[in-house]
Scaffold this active site. Sequence first.
Site, mmCIF file in Angstrom:
data_model
loop_
_atom_site.group_PDB
_atom_site.id
_atom_site.type_symbol
_atom_site.label_atom_id
_atom_site.label_comp_id
_atom_site.label_asym_id
_atom_site.label_seq_id
_atom_site.Cartn_x
_atom_site.Cartn_y
_atom_site.Cartn_z
ATOM 1 N N ASN A 175 10.386 -44.981 -42.407
ATOM 2 C CA ASN A 175 9.385 -45.002 -41.342
ATOM 3 C C ASN A 175 9.936 -44.144 -40.218
ATOM 4 O OD1 ASN A 175 7.609 -45.633 -39.285
ATOM 5 N ND2 ASN A 175 8.446 -47.674 -38.921
ATOM 6 N N GLY A 176 9.192 -43.102 -39.833
ATOM 7 C CA GLY A 176 9.658 -42.223 -38.752
ATOM 8 C C GLY A 176 9.376 -40.776 -39.120
ATOM 9 N N TRP A 197 1.512 -44.250 -43.349
ATOM 10 C CA TRP A 197 0.605 -43.564 -42.431
ATOM 11 C C TRP A 197 1.126 -42.125 -42.398
ATOM 12 C CZ3 TRP A 197 0.732 -40.771 -37.868
ATOM 13 C CH2 TRP A 197 -0.488 -40.645 -37.188
ATOM 14 N N HIS A 202 -21.954 -35.150 -12.160
ATOM 15 C CA HIS A 202 -21.175 -33.915 -11.986
ATOM 16 C C HIS A 202 -20.974 -33.174 -13.311
ATOM 17 C CE1 HIS A 202 -20.449 -34.718 -7.781
ATOM 18 N NE2 HIS A 202 -20.194 -35.979 -8.111
ATOM 19 N N LYS A 207 -1.473 -49.722 -36.460
ATOM 20 C CA LYS A 207 -1.325 -50.677 -35.357
ATOM 21 C C LYS A 207 -0.189 -50.285 -34.414
ATOM 22 C CE LYS A 207 -2.214 -54.580 -33.259
ATOM 23 N NZ LYS A 207 -3.415 -54.559 -32.406
ATOM 24 N N LYS A 223 -12.873 -49.046 -28.038
ATOM 25 C CA LYS A 223 -13.108 -50.010 -29.136
ATOM 26 C C LYS A 223 -14.153 -49.458 -30.094
ATOM 27 C CE LYS A 223 -10.357 -51.983 -28.998
ATOM 28 N NZ LYS A 223 -9.336 -51.951 -28.039
ATOM 29 N N GLU A 253 -12.207 -48.935 -21.965
ATOM 30 C CA GLU A 253 -11.736 -49.767 -23.070
ATOM 31 C C GLU A 253 -12.878 -50.059 -24.058
ATOM 32 O OE1 GLU A 253 -9.080 -50.532 -24.352
ATOM 33 O OE2 GLU A 253 -9.444 -52.329 -25.528
ATOM 34 N N CYS A 268 3.657 -46.773 -40.785
ATOM 35 C CA CYS A 268 4.363 -47.073 -42.017
ATOM 36 C C CYS A 268 5.021 -48.448 -41.941
ATOM 37 C CB CYS A 268 5.452 -46.053 -42.361
ATOM 38 S SG CYS A 268 4.838 -44.387 -42.499
ATOM 39 N N GLU A 273 -12.831 -46.361 -32.163
ATOM 40 C CA GLU A 273 -11.797 -46.549 -33.176
ATOM 41 C C GLU A 273 -12.280 -47.307 -34.400
ATOM 42 O OE1 GLU A 273 -8.135 -48.483 -31.897
ATOM 43 O OE2 GLU A 273 -9.222 -49.751 -30.513
ATOM 44 N N ARG A 291 0.149 -51.315 -40.411
ATOM 45 C CA ARG A 291 0.973 -50.235 -39.852
ATOM 46 C C ARG A 291 0.671 -48.879 -40.482
ATOM 47 N NH1 ARG A 291 5.460 -52.450 -37.294
ATOM 48 N NH2 ARG A 291 6.414 -50.415 -37.313
HETATM 49 O O1 M6R Z 1 1.486 -51.638 -29.202
HETATM 50 P P1 M6R Z 1 1.007 -50.885 -28.018
HETATM 51 O O2 M6R Z 1 0.293 -51.754 -27.023
HETATM 52 O O3 M6R Z 1 2.068 -50.075 -27.356
HETATM 53 O O4 M6R Z 1 -0.067 -49.875 -28.584
HETATM 54 C C1 M6R Z 1 -0.672 -48.939 -27.748
HETATM 55 C C2 M6R Z 1 -1.853 -48.305 -28.421
HETATM 56 O O5 M6R Z 1 -1.463 -47.653 -29.593
HETATM 57 C C3 M6R Z 1 -2.925 -49.338 -28.773
HETATM 58 O O6 M6R Z 1 -3.342 -50.040 -27.650
HETATM 59 C C4 M6R Z 1 -4.138 -48.639 -29.407
HETATM 60 O O7 M6R Z 1 -4.780 -47.852 -28.461
HETATM 61 C C5 M6R Z 1 -5.070 -49.686 -30.018
HETATM 62 N N1 M6R Z 1 -5.438 -49.296 -31.338
HETATM 63 C C6 M6R Z 1 -6.320 -49.862 -29.253
HETATM 64 O O8 M6R Z 1 -7.164 -50.800 -29.809
#
Ligand code: M6R
Length: 602
Positions: free
Chosen positions: A100-101, A74, A500, A597, A481, A477, A2, A484, A27
Amino acid sequence: MCGIVGYIGNNLSKKILLNGLTNLEYRGYDSAGISILSNGNIHTLKTKGRVKDLIDLSNLDKVDGYCGIAHTRWATHGEPSDINSHPHNNQNNTFSVVHNGIIENYSDLKNFLVSKNYKFISQTDTEVIPNLIDYYYKEGNDFLHSVYKACKHLKGSYAICVISSIFPDKIIVARKSSPLVLGKGINENFIGSDIPALLEYTKSFYFINDNEFAEVLKNNIIFYDENLSKIEKKCKEINIDFSQINKNGYDDYMLKEIYEQPKSIFRTLNNLNFENLNITKEYLKSLKKIYIIACGTAMHAGLVSKTLIENLCKINVEVDLASEFRYRNPIIDSNTLAIFISQSGETADTIAALELAKVSNAQTIAVTNVPESSITRIADKVLYTSAGPEIAVASTKAYTSQISLMSYFSLYLAKLLNSINDDLLKELETDLNNIPNKIKELFDNLDSQIKDIAKKIYLEKDIYYIGRGLDYYVALEGALKLKEISYIHAEAYASGELKHGTIALIENNTTVISIITNPLLVEKSISNIQEVISRGAKTIIITNQSLNKNEFNHIIKIPEINSYLSPILSIIPLQLLAYHIAKLKKLDVDKPRNLAKSVTVE
Ligand code: M6R
């Protein structure tokens, strides 16, 4: 999670609020809304969808005024819908709130308010706030005291902005465990979830801490502590170039951020100073353990850092997900150094884990990309990645900057401890400083190669990523990517672990992407790839080694570098691959579904 914006001043607020929302959309983007004071009334317009859907509302034209609040959501409580969108108003429409929260005790508060004849129309937790404020106002309190008393009953996390048709000359804000900044202007003041949202209008900011309140007027901002005693705050000048938050000609922020990596790493390495940490050899020797705690991509950067610190400094390092760490009674004391990595510096789980480490007497260091973010005010020491604002939800340049920073930090610790020989130290220092050039070299012809591969695999349902050691962490990682932003099921496995269980999923034409950068593990890795080829897999190899081209479907060559630093290079083709696959699927790369984000709720 948010984004909230507020404005009061000599200018009409609608354009400013909508611009702020557009900057904050990363956000949360499942609904958007605005409340503006005009002609003694609150006018609220809100809709399911993006900020552009709000802008397209036909009756938006008819509303404007000099004081307003806005929100991009969000969803937590209640599906994305027009009714559940913020702002939420009390039933008489005299108070309007953006939040927000999460209000954890909203159900109890709602029951209480219903017993006092308040009516609710949404499924949200937030709707209790304007009604509770109204309840206290009707008990005879002024605006500030009504908000204050309402907040005293809220459990959970909140950053709120409240406007009132009864008190049109001010916005009241309050914060607890959710981010909020205040921007100072001339005859106008601004409120936002973060600094970049307001940079177009001001570079002067105030920061409020948990449990503090502010009365934001056109010509003044008055701050209050948790007991509502007045407090003084210093305004800070923020030097972020507004152009850094533009796309600069790229189609998407993510692509821009991928290509910014030579610069962001260069800046990060050149802006570091570890002397302020006051770490001594004796202190390092006294450590039982280093913890690295983070979420998502930042946790993957933590895994790479673990290998470097353990191998170069011979200190035990444990990496944990913040959401697990905080509830598992970790063994942590004054002989623990706890490092928290967070691009945004606002991730709720990471902040809660940091607070836990602090009460357990560990020394704490935050590694973050955002100056003045919440984490910087809690940790004992802070190290900044200087990646510049990262807007795309999928983290790219922040990840490689985090690894660059942590690699440099590992070398600093190794030097203090005298734990590696001079030749290796020199080689690593030279290679690290050379990384920006190596990335530029990697970019030559990379895009066309990756586009070709993307065209062949973008319709797949499942893709597997494998690697050994550091390459396994890069596989994690790379898979994240892809998941997501392209919504393709992707799994990362340690190459040797595949047999395994997971190898049962490999069948004719399954795509397996393998990362091979450690010369000592090449043969072992090739054997694992042969195992999947025998079961019909198509293979894509990311490597700096000379491999036999005929054995694999695609080989993407990356520049040679000491294998400790290879993750900074080997992830880049995987970032681009995820990007091009998502583009071919015509998806919104910068704002993938269900994500935000900054994850500022648990
Ligand atoms: O702002 P932060 O680095 O604490 O965020 C952590 C994760 O939410 C963030 O890395 C998330 O996994 C990304 N969307 C990955 O691309």
